[in-house]
Enzyme design. Structure first.
Site, PDB file in Angstrom:
ATOM      1  N   GLU A  75      52.405  29.869  40.703  1.00  9.99           N
ATOM      2  CA  GLU A  75      51.462  30.052  39.588  1.00  9.99           C
ATOM      3  C   GLU A  75      52.008  30.993  38.521  1.00  9.99           C
ATOM      4  O   GLU A  75      51.569  30.949  37.364  1.00  9.99           O
ATOM      5  CB  GLU A  75      50.127  30.593  40.115  1.00  9.99           C
ATOM      6  CG  GLU A  75      49.351  29.606  40.967  1.00  9.99           C
ATOM      7  CD  GLU A  75      48.061  30.188  41.519  1.00  9.99           C
ATOM      8  OE1 GLU A  75      47.334  29.455  42.206  1.00  9.99           O
ATOM      9  OE2 GLU A  75      47.783  31.379  41.276  1.00  9.99           O
ATOM     10  N   HIS A 122      43.810  35.262  39.345  1.00 11.06           N
ATOM     11  CA  HIS A 122      42.471  34.656  39.247  1.00 11.06           C
ATOM     12  C   HIS A 122      41.898  34.349  40.638  1.00 11.06           C
ATOM     13  O   HIS A 122      41.389  33.256  40.891  1.00 11.06           O
ATOM     14  CB  HIS A 122      42.472  33.420  38.338  1.00 11.06           C
ATOM     15  CG  HIS A 122      43.406  32.305  38.733  1.00 11.06           C
ATOM     16  ND1 HIS A 122      44.008  31.497  37.805  1.00 11.06           N
ATOM     17  CD2 HIS A 122      43.828  31.851  39.938  1.00 11.06           C
ATOM     18  CE1 HIS A 122      44.750  30.586  38.407  1.00 11.06           C
ATOM     19  NE2 HIS A 122      44.648  30.778  39.700  1.00 11.06           N
ATOM     20  N   HIS A 169      41.869  23.728  40.320  1.00 10.58           N
ATOM     21  CA  HIS A 169      41.934  23.685  41.777  1.00 10.58           C
ATOM     22  C   HIS A 169      41.132  22.485  42.292  1.00 10.58           C
ATOM     23  O   HIS A 169      40.149  22.625  43.019  1.00 10.58           O
ATOM     24  CB  HIS A 169      41.405  24.987  42.377  1.00 10.58           C
ATOM     25  CG  HIS A 169      42.132  26.215  41.927  1.00 10.58           C
ATOM     26  ND1 HIS A 169      41.924  26.791  40.684  1.00 10.58           N
ATOM     27  CD2 HIS A 169      43.093  26.962  42.528  1.00 10.58           C
ATOM     28  CE1 HIS A 169      42.703  27.853  40.554  1.00 10.58           C
ATOM     29  NE2 HIS A 169      43.418  27.979  41.661  1.00 10.58           N
ATOM     30  N   HIS A 193      51.379  34.977  46.982  1.00 14.00           N
ATOM     31  CA  HIS A 193      50.409  34.630  48.009  1.00 14.00           C
ATOM     32  C   HIS A 193      50.698  33.242  48.564  1.00 14.00           C
ATOM     33  O   HIS A 193      51.270  32.395  47.886  1.00 14.00           O
ATOM     34  CB  HIS A 193      48.966  34.727  47.509  1.00 14.00           C
ATOM     35  CG  HIS A 193      48.575  33.808  46.397  1.00 14.00           C
ATOM     36  ND1 HIS A 193      49.178  33.811  45.159  1.00 14.00           N
ATOM     37  CD2 HIS A 193      47.604  32.861  46.315  1.00 14.00           C
ATOM     38  CE1 HIS A 193      48.602  32.926  44.365  1.00 14.00           C
ATOM     39  NE2 HIS A 193      47.656  32.326  45.046  1.00 14.00           N
TER      40      HIS A 193
END
Length: 280
Positions: A240, A12, A59, A193
């Site tokens: 995640e 996402h 977030h 990431h």
């Protein structure tokens, strides 16, 4: 009864939303990313789910360090795009499914999972980017959405094993709902990431592809991956991926893989995408 018809995983990445919103999807850099979702758009147009149970992480839009729920389910009638500092994304608001959402909340809580029930919140790119990747840019999303936020931002996040077990309980919850609904479960976020520190920009394609193999063929092994391995191999934001295990647990032991896509880079991350169906 309601039925889980498929599972979807996808990254996402916020820059994907920005590329769509600013008309850059046709640029060579982004075209390589979006080409991996052409099958998905055709497939989901034929599947026509009634509800998507969308697992994502907030977030710092709906929650902050003042309030950090491990698992939070959106039970409201509508969820608007969040302003993440540069205005809300120009995408439709999300229509919720309150009756099914509250049934799931009740079932999971009575199954010994402690959920936070959220009747009002805004949803950020973690939820809206997957919708854009799968449905394009419609005037309204073609199905209802139940947001399910998982804390993978502030330590300690839930383990992969806990998420996988929750997915199994989610299946029981959905299948016990008295309503003829086609439900998809999406797990979003990842893949490898890291956004800060000396390893910023880390991408580990070997780990990512091994995880894609495991999530399809050996979810028990994927669920056993400890936090430290995610951080070491996939970067600080690679955690995640535990959210994908909620989707996988909801599909049962065996699945058929309908589509697989992996691409680097998209912004400073790796993009992964699967479409799975429970095996007959």
């Amino acid at each position: 009864m309601a039925k889980i018809t498929a599972g979807v995983t996808t990254s996402h990445v916020p820059a994907i939303g920005a590329a769509l919103d600013n008309g850059r999807a046709g640029e060579p850099y982004w075209q390589k990313v979006f080409s991996g979702y052409e099958f998905a758009k055709r497939w989901i147009a034929e599947e026509k789910p009634d509800v998507v149970f969308l697992v994502y992480n907030d977030h710092a839009s709906a929650f902050s360090l003042d309030l950090i729920p491990t698992f939070a389910i959106g039970t409201g009638e509508r969820f608007n795009p969040a302003d993440e500092g540069w205005g809300p994304r120009p995408v439709p608001g999300v229509e919720g499914a309150p009756e099914l959402a509250f049934h799931i909340a009740q079932s999971l809580i009575l199954d010994d999972f402690d959920l936070t029930i959220v009747n009002k919140m805004d949803v950020d790119h973690g939820l809206t980017v997957p919708l854009s990747l799968m449905f394009g840019q419609p005037d309204a999303w073609p199905c209802k959405v139940i947001p399910f936020a998982v804390n993978v931002v502030q330590y300690p996040p839930p383990s992969g094993a806990r998420c996988y077990a929750l997915g199994k309980a989610l299946r029981r919850a959905i299948e016990s709902f008295d309503g003829d609904l086609k439900v998809q479960v999406w797990g979003t976020g990842g893949m490898s990431h890291q956004l800060q520190g000396p390893r910023a920009g880390l991408i580990n394609a070997e780990f990512d592809n091994r995880f894609l193999d495991l999530i399809v063929n050996d979810p028990e092994a994927a669920a056993a991956i400890p936090h430290v391995e995610y951080i070491r191999e996939a970067g600080s934001e690679g955690i995640e991926l535990v959210m994908w295990l909620i989707m996988r647990g909801a599909l049962g032991d065996k699945v058929d893989q309908l589509h697989r896509f992996y691409h680097v880079p998209a912004s400073n991350t790796a993009v992964g995408h699967l479409i799975l169906k429970g095996a007959a």
